[in-house]
Motif scaffolding. Structure first.
Motif, PDB file in Angstrom:
ATOM      1  N   ALA A 299       0.760  -1.347  -0.049  1.00 57.95           N
ATOM      2  CA  ALA A 299       0.083  -0.112   0.004  1.00 57.95           C
ATOM      3  C   ALA A 299       0.934   1.066  -0.083  1.00 57.95           C
ATOM      4  CB  ALA A 299      -0.831   0.040   1.157  1.00 57.95           C
ATOM      5  N   SER A 300       1.931   1.347   0.904  1.00 56.61           N
ATOM      6  CA  SER A 300       2.804   2.430   0.681  1.00 56.61           C
ATOM      7  C   SER A 300       3.597   2.621  -0.549  1.00 56.61           C
ATOM      8  CB  SER A 300       3.841   2.433   2.026  1.00 56.61           C
ATOM      9  OG  SER A 300       4.844   1.392   1.571  1.00 56.61           O
TER      10      SER A 300
ATOM     11  N   LEU B 266       2.246   1.858  -3.194  1.00 58.09           N
ATOM     12  CA  LEU B 266       1.124   2.439  -4.531  1.00 58.09           C
ATOM     13  C   LEU B 266       0.808   3.876  -3.991  1.00 58.09           C
ATOM     14  CD1 LEU B 266      -1.216  -0.576  -4.485  1.00 58.09           C
ATOM     15  CD2 LEU B 266       0.281   0.188  -6.148  1.00 58.09           C
ATOM     16  N   ASP B 267       0.981   4.307  -2.863  1.00 54.56           N
ATOM     17  CA  ASP B 267       0.533   5.597  -2.381  1.00 54.56           C
ATOM     18  C   ASP B 267       1.599   6.626  -2.737  1.00 54.56           C
ATOM     19  OD1 ASP B 267      -1.968   4.889  -1.193  1.00 54.56           O
ATOM     20  OD2 ASP B 267      -1.018   4.946   0.601  1.00 54.56           O
TER      21      ASP B 267
ATOM     22  N   ARG C 250       1.398   6.962  -6.516  1.00 58.45           N
ATOM     23  CA  ARG C 250       0.410   8.193  -6.661  1.00 58.45           C
ATOM     24  C   ARG C 250       0.990   9.510  -6.335  1.00 58.45           C
ATOM     25  NH1 ARG C 250      -4.589   6.384  -3.213  1.00 58.45           N
ATOM     26  NH2 ARG C 250      -5.140   8.490  -3.276  1.00 58.45           N
TER      27      ARG C 250
ATOM     28  N   ARG D 184      -7.677   6.244  -7.140  1.00 54.42           N
ATOM     29  CA  ARG D 184      -7.799   4.810  -6.586  1.00 54.42           C
ATOM     30  C   ARG D 184      -6.369   4.082  -6.598  1.00 54.42           C
ATOM     31  NH1 ARG D 184     -12.270   3.783  -9.858  1.00 54.42           N
ATOM     32  NH2 ARG D 184     -11.184   1.685 -10.298  1.00 54.42           N
ATOM     33  N   ARG D 185      -5.852   3.373  -5.695  1.00 58.61           N
ATOM     34  CA  ARG D 185      -4.543   2.395  -5.677  1.00 58.61           C
ATOM     35  C   ARG D 185      -4.800   1.393  -6.843  1.00 58.61           C
ATOM     36  NH1 ARG D 185      -4.466   1.169   0.659  1.00 58.61           N
ATOM     37  NH2 ARG D 185      -3.296   2.933   1.084  1.00 58.61           N
ATOM     38  N   ASP D 186      -6.060   1.070  -7.290  1.00 56.75           N
ATOM     39  CA  ASP D 186      -6.053   0.037  -8.504  1.00 56.75           C
ATOM     40  C   ASP D 186      -5.877   0.580  -9.746  1.00 56.75           C
ATOM     41  OD1 ASP D 186      -8.340   1.220  -8.547  1.00 56.75           O
ATOM     42  OD2 ASP D 186      -9.854  -0.380  -8.994  1.00 56.75           O
TER      43      ASP D 186
ATOM     44  N   VAL E  11      -3.148   2.889 -10.121  1.00 59.61           N
ATOM     45  CA  VAL E  11      -1.747   3.267  -9.950  1.00 59.61           C
ATOM     46  C   VAL E  11      -1.043   2.903 -11.331  1.00 59.61           C
ATOM     47  CG1 VAL E  11       0.370   3.505  -8.757  1.00 59.61           C
ATOM     48  CG2 VAL E  11      -1.979   4.144  -7.799  1.00 59.61           C
TER      49      VAL E  11
ATOM     50  N   VAL F   4       0.706  -6.442  -6.002  1.00 60.61           N
ATOM     51  CA  VAL F   4      -0.607  -6.085  -5.689  1.00 60.61           C
ATOM     52  C   VAL F   4      -1.782  -7.123  -5.645  1.00 60.61           C
ATOM     53  CG1 VAL F   4      -2.487  -4.583  -7.011  1.00 60.61           C
ATOM     54  CG2 VAL F   4      -0.107  -3.732  -6.805  1.00 60.61           C
TER      55      VAL F   4
ATOM     56  N   GLN G 113      -4.206  -8.074  -2.468  1.00 65.69           N
ATOM     57  CA  GLN G 113      -5.611  -8.137  -2.792  1.00 65.69           C
ATOM     58  C   GLN G 113      -6.136  -9.172  -2.439  1.00 65.69           C
ATOM     59  OE1 GLN G 113      -5.787  -4.760  -3.021  1.00 65.69           O
ATOM     60  NE2 GLN G 113      -7.711  -5.345  -4.580  1.00 65.69           N
TER      61      GLN G 113
END
Length: 142
Positions: A50-51, A53-54, A57, A70-72, A74, A96, A100
């Motif tokens: 998650a980090s 992906l953030d 972004r 949204r992360r999906d 990225v 990812v 998930q």
């Protein structure tokens, strides 16, 4: 505007998560983990991905002026801007997808698959990408 303190904190946090995952990866496979240990490893892995992906972004916003909600979304944006190689894109996709599965299929036993992925140390890509992206942001300011 860049937030260098956030960038540094994120990198340090990622580094600590990677160290925790390395401890698990190096354990004797014959040692049985408790349910709490399994959950801690899964949670650490989820947070690490998650980090990544953030931060991606954040880079898309500050380097390309592209907003990804949204992360999906990225990975597609990174590929579109040629910000990752084909191999990196494939590795990100695997990370990812595994995240998930753990996140949404929490009633299924995904730990064997996670342990297999950890044994390959695929998660180390997160730290590599964070360094590359931070460098790219720094070049932009010159």
């Amino acid at each position: 505007m860049r937030d260098r303190n956030w960038e540094a904190s994120l990198y340090e946090h990622q580094h600590e998560m990677i160290k925790r995952l390395d401890v698990h990866r190096k354990k004797d496979r014959n040692d049985q983990l408790t349910q709490d240990e399994i959950m801690a490893v899964e949670h650490t892995f989820q947070l690490l991905v998650a980090s990544m992906l953030d931060f991606a972004r954040y880079v898309l916003k500050h380097h390309y002026d592209v907003g990804v909600e949204r992360r999906d979304q990225v990975l597609d944006a990174l590929i579109e801007h040629k910000d990752v190689t084909y191999e990196q894109g494939q590795q990100i996709r695997v990370l990812v997808e595994l995240r998930q599965k753990i996140l949404f299929d929490y009633l299924d036993e995904n730990f064997t698959e996670l342990s297999s992925a950890l044994s390959l140390r695929r998660y180390a890509l997160v730290e590599v990408l964070t360094k590359e992206w931070t460098s790219r942001l720094g070049q932009e300011e010159r």
